[in-house]
Design a protein around this motif. Structure first.
Motif, PDB file in Angstrom:
ATOM      1  N   PHE A  92       0.828  -1.201   0.000  1.00 13.11           N
ATOM      2  CA  PHE A  92       0.000   0.000   0.000  1.00 13.11           C
ATOM      3  C   PHE A  92       0.864   1.253   0.000  1.00 13.11           C
ATOM      4  N   THR A  93       1.923   1.258   0.799  1.00 15.56           N
ATOM      5  CA  THR A  93       2.771   2.446   0.906  1.00 15.56           C
ATOM      6  C   THR A  93       3.640   2.659  -0.322  1.00 15.56           C
ATOM      7  N   ALA A  94       3.675   1.694  -1.238  1.00 10.45           N
ATOM      8  CA  ALA A  94       4.472   1.841  -2.461  1.00 10.45           C
ATOM      9  C   ALA A  94       3.671   2.450  -3.599  1.00 10.45           C
ATOM     10  N   VAL A  95       2.382   2.659  -3.389  1.00  7.19           N
ATOM     11  CA  VAL A  95       1.557   3.293  -4.415  1.00  7.19           C
ATOM     12  C   VAL A  95       2.015   4.737  -4.574  1.00  7.19           C
ATOM     13  N   VAL A  96       2.286   5.159  -5.788  1.00 11.19           N
ATOM     14  CA  VAL A  96       2.805   6.496  -6.055  1.00 11.19           C
ATOM     15  C   VAL A  96       1.651   7.478  -6.201  1.00 11.19           C
ATOM     16  N   GLY A  97       1.712   8.589  -5.457  1.00  9.97           N
ATOM     17  CA  GLY A  97       0.675   9.605  -5.558  1.00  9.97           C
ATOM     18  C   GLY A  97      -0.660   9.112  -5.034  1.00  9.97           C
ATOM     19  N   GLN A  98      -1.752   9.554  -5.669  1.00  6.66           N
ATOM     20  CA  GLN A  98      -3.120   9.167  -5.302  1.00  6.66           C
ATOM     21  C   GLN A  98      -3.364   9.397  -3.809  1.00  6.66           C
ATOM     22  N   GLU A 100       2.919  14.344 -14.591  1.00 11.44           N
ATOM     23  CA  GLU A 100       4.315  14.673 -14.320  1.00 11.44           C
ATOM     24  C   GLU A 100       5.215  13.523 -14.774  1.00 11.44           C
ATOM     25  N   PRO A 101       6.163  13.779 -15.678  1.00 14.27           N
ATOM     26  CA  PRO A 101       7.017  12.689 -16.170  1.00 14.27           C
ATOM     27  C   PRO A 101       7.773  11.969 -15.063  1.00 14.27           C
ATOM     28  N   GLU A 102       8.282  12.712 -14.072  1.00 18.23           N
ATOM     29  CA  GLU A 102       9.056  12.069 -13.018  1.00 18.23           C
ATOM     30  C   GLU A 102       8.209  11.088 -12.226  1.00 18.23           C
ATOM     31  N   GLN A 103       6.966  11.484 -11.924  1.00 15.55           N
ATOM     32  CA  GLN A 103       6.105  10.598 -11.156  1.00 15.55           C
ATOM     33  C   GLN A 103       5.706   9.375 -11.980  1.00 15.55           C
ATOM     34  N   ARG A 104       5.472   9.565 -13.253  1.00 13.83           N
ATOM     35  CA  ARG A 104       5.133   8.429 -14.119  1.00 13.83           C
ATOM     36  C   ARG A 104       6.313   7.457 -14.234  1.00 13.83           C
ATOM     37  N   VAL A 105       7.535   8.011 -14.282  1.00 17.70           N
ATOM     38  CA  VAL A 105       8.725   7.154 -14.322  1.00 17.70           C
ATOM     39  C   VAL A 105       8.801   6.315 -13.053  1.00 17.70           C
ATOM     40  N   GLU A 106       8.501   6.921 -11.906  1.00 12.66           N
ATOM     41  CA  GLU A 106       8.569   6.190 -10.645  1.00 12.66           C
ATOM     42  C   GLU A 106       7.506   5.090 -10.586  1.00 12.66           C
ATOM     43  N   VAL A 107       6.330   5.359 -11.129  1.00 10.95           N
ATOM     44  CA  VAL A 107       5.280   4.334 -11.183  1.00 10.95           C
ATOM     45  C   VAL A 107       5.769   3.122 -11.962  1.00 10.95           C
ATOM     46  N   VAL A 108       6.334   3.379 -13.143  1.00 10.97           N
ATOM     47  CA  VAL A 108       6.821   2.280 -13.981  1.00 10.97           C
ATOM     48  C   VAL A 108       7.967   1.545 -13.292  1.00 10.97           C
ATOM     49  N   ARG A 109       8.886   2.291 -12.683  1.00 12.22           N
ATOM     50  CA  ARG A 109      10.034   1.667 -12.019  1.00 12.22           C
ATOM     51  C   ARG A 109       9.566   0.713 -10.907  1.00 12.22           C
TER      52      ARG A 109
END
Length: 684
Positions: A7-13, A206-215
């Protein structure tokens, strides 16, 4: 068992995580409805929450998860004596969209109840979810009667199963979470209101946040266990914080100042009923406990409003959920109270504690129509048909319409439009059960068993019933249909007042389709071809948006529009063969299909008024619908002092009925559609 995504690894939201955590702290908040586009971690976050909930103590062997400290006195597996129990993790139970009523609430063995007098009950998903999470993905696609049962159980904390006078009750207290994609259809307003909180989720731009989601996703897919281990400390911290907030919750004080702000906010946004006030109060209290405080502050009330009110303030089915935050701040400031003011933050840096309101809102010309001629339009302005594309015209105010119904009796999905054989409705007969008996026809069962009692050796009171005697009730209710709109957007329809009235009429029918749980589709034709502006969908909001932006101008390829609609129905019939269709053609009947258009004067014994008629290609296309028995209505948009009656002729070719825009506004279309029964029948 698959390791869930942490749960804590979910980015944003942030709002999504906060709403879920508040329900984990206080299940009385009433659950969460998560709305958003596909691929926004809705399901991932919900499934991850179950790992954070504290473990529960249960009575050993109880199928209904009774608490050993205070067992349910009405438990079907009881009575239970208070005593030591066993500890297990809180469950997360998923309700499939296609689940049956028996799968949800449980099944009662009617055969044993009649023959042996025993209550043989098989628990359903509501019993399994007791003291855990019940998750419904695509809740907007769930049948209405299942949603009613689900929300009633969530509101009462108990589930009731009744079959012909035999009833079973068991506790059913759970955290209800539903997710949905609004593009696939909306929930009815009264059902939206039953969810405590709602959040809108969008993918980050935000590109940085999307990159982190994919990573993170790639790392999880490569080794779920190792990825979860890296987040174990954060997960444990949130788990401890939930437990601490639950213990603190009874000590939180909701002062009069905060209560006045809650009441004033609900009144200012004109929400119906009192449920919003109660949910806001519970949410504000949970926010204070989550922040580790015993007093509810103004910021708690503000955040509670942003989570509890957006889905309750919709005045129109096509209004997007949302809240005017400036108006909210003004209301809170007006009713501010010294005892409710404070600058303490509910730990915005804590896991899931950064919810700060709603997510940000992201917000060629055809040839001239050869058949066009100046017409006298509304307001005395001449209407010039044909020409290039014109800017979209706003729809006139919608109005109430009568029911459009498809003739005959169908067997489609439950809805509120046409007659159909359904699981719910009035009983019209009985038959032998096919598979599991669900709706017993008691009189027919007794009648079938009565002649055999002597041969079966009955010697006392009661009735000897065997499997062959059982009869299933045949019931008739209402079904939802596919309402396919075919809208003429050519130059002959392009006068502003006229097109506004046409769009207003279609919008009115879309509102009716929303209320009756139909699927809708939109085909438009103009210029040289027709296009599917909206494939069949349950989202009438999307249809209304496409209608509002519809441009006009150009020639009138009526045949192309009908052929495109025929292809849409053919494909949809393969996907959903049980759903019957209603074709609604909105046109003035003028057709310029390439060089095939012919005026009436070109025929033998031409008409003095002249003008075009439905041409041969359109007539042939219309007869396809008539041959297949598709129920149809033509909304005649012709105006001016001289009327050619072309739409009426088209309706005759379709085997349907024609109605003018004025008659539609007079709420007379339902009777006309029912007249279709004489000319457009399908096999029941």
């Amino acid at each position: 068992m698959t390791t869930p995504f942490p749960f804590t690894a979910v980015v944003g939201q942030d709002d999504l995580r906060l709403a879920l955590l508040l329900n984990a702290v206080s299940p009385a908040v009433g659950g969460v409805l998560v709305r958003g586009e596909k691929g926004t971690a809705k399901s991932t976050a919900v499934r991850a929450l179950s790992a954070l909930l504290p473990e529960v103590d249960v009575v050993p062997g109880c199928r209904f998860s009774c608490d050993p400290a205070s067992p349910d006195p009405a438990c079907p597996d009881g009575p239970h004596e208070p005593g030591p129990g066993t500890r297990r993790p809180a469950r997360m139970v998923e309700l499939p969209v296609g689940a049956s009523e028996d799968r949800l609430v449980g099944a009662l063995d009617i055969e044993r109840a009649l023959a042996e007098g025993v209550k043989a009950f098989e628990p359903g998903l509501l019993a399994e979810a007791h003291r855990g999470i019940l998750y419904v993905d695509e809740v907007n696609l769930l049948h209405d009667h299942l949603v009613d049962l689900l929300l009633d159980a969530a509101a009462m904390g108990a589930s009731y199963v009744e079959r012909e006078g035999v009833s079973v009750r068991h506790a059913a207290r759970f955290l209800l979470v539903g997710t949905m994609n609004p593009e696939e259809g909306e929930l009815r307003p009264q059902l939206l209101d039953r969810f405590g909180l709602t959040v809108e989720v969008k993918a980050s731009r935000e590109p940085e946040q999307r990159v982190e989601v994919v990573r993170r996703r790639l790392a999880y897919d490569a080794d779920p266990a190792a990825f979860a281990a890296r987040w174990a400390d954060e997960e444990a911290a949130v788990r401890r914080r939930i437990a601490a907030a639950r213990e603190l919750l009874p000590q939180v004080r909701l002062g009069d100042g905060a209560l006045k702000q809650i009441a004033a906010t609900c009144a200012a946004f004109e929400v119906d009923g009192m449920r919003a006030d109660i949910v806001m109060a519970r949410t504000a209290t949970a926010l204070a406990a989550w922040a580790g405080r015993t007093d509810v502050l103004a910021e708690d009330v503000r955040q509670a409003a942003l989570l509890a009110l957006p889905h309750r303030r919709r005045r129109n089915p096509f209004d997007a959920p949302g809240l005017d935050e400036d108006k909210l701040d003004e209301t809170l400031e007006q009713f501010a109270d010294s005892e409710g003011d404070g600058d303490d933050d509910p730990d915005p840096d804590g896991p899931g504690g950064g919810g700060g309101g709603r997510p940000p809102q992201d917000g060629p010309a055809g040839d001239g129509d050869a058949s066009a001629r100046p017409e006298a339009g509304e307001g005395g302005e001449p209407q010039v048909s044909g020409g290039g594309e014109q800017a979209p015209v706003r729809a006139a105010e919608p109005f109430r319409t009568r029911v459009l119904s498809v003739p005959g009796v169908g067997e489609g999905v439950a809805g509120r439009r046409s007659r159909a054989r359904t699981e719910h409705g009035r009983t019209t007969g009985a038959r032998r059960p096919r598979g599991v008996l669900t709706k017993l026809h008691l009189a027919a069962t007794v009648q079938a068993a009565a002649p055999h009692q002597r041969a079966r050796g009955r010697s006392g009171p009661g009735l000897v019933v065997r499997r062959d005697d059982l009869r299933q009730a045949v019931r008739e209710g209402r079904e939802g249909n596919l309402v396919l709109f075919v809208v003429d957007a050519s130059g002959s329809m392009a006068a502003r007042q006229r097109m506004s009235a046409v769009k207003g009429a279609v919008l009115s029918l879309l509102l009716d389709a929303y209320q009756r749980r139909d699927k809708v589709g939109l085909v438009t034709f103009r210029g040289k071809d027709a296009q599917v502006a909206l494939p069949p969908t349950s989202s009438v909001d999307a249809a209304a948006a496409r209608l509002e932006s519809l441009p006009t101008g150009g020639r009138t390829p009526l045949a192309a529009g009908l052929l495109r609609a025929h292809e849409v129905l053919r494909v949809e019939r393969l996907r959903d063969p049980a759903r019957r269709a209603l074709l609604v053609v909105v046109t003035d009947g003028r057709a310029t299909d390439g060089g095939a258009a012919r005026s009436a004067s070109g025929r033998g014994g031409g008409r003095a008024t002249g003008g075009p008629e439905p041409v041969a290609p359109a007539s042939r296309a219309a007869r396809l619908f008539a041959a297949e028995g598709v129920a149809s209505v033509v909304v005649d948009c012709e105006s001016g002092p001289v009327r050619l009656g072309l739409a009426g002729r088209l309706a005759g070719e379709l085997g349907g009925t024609a109605v003018t825009l004025d008659e539609l506004r007079a709420d007379s279309i339902a009777g006309l559609v029912r007249d279709v029964q004489g000319t457009s029948r399908r096999a029941a």
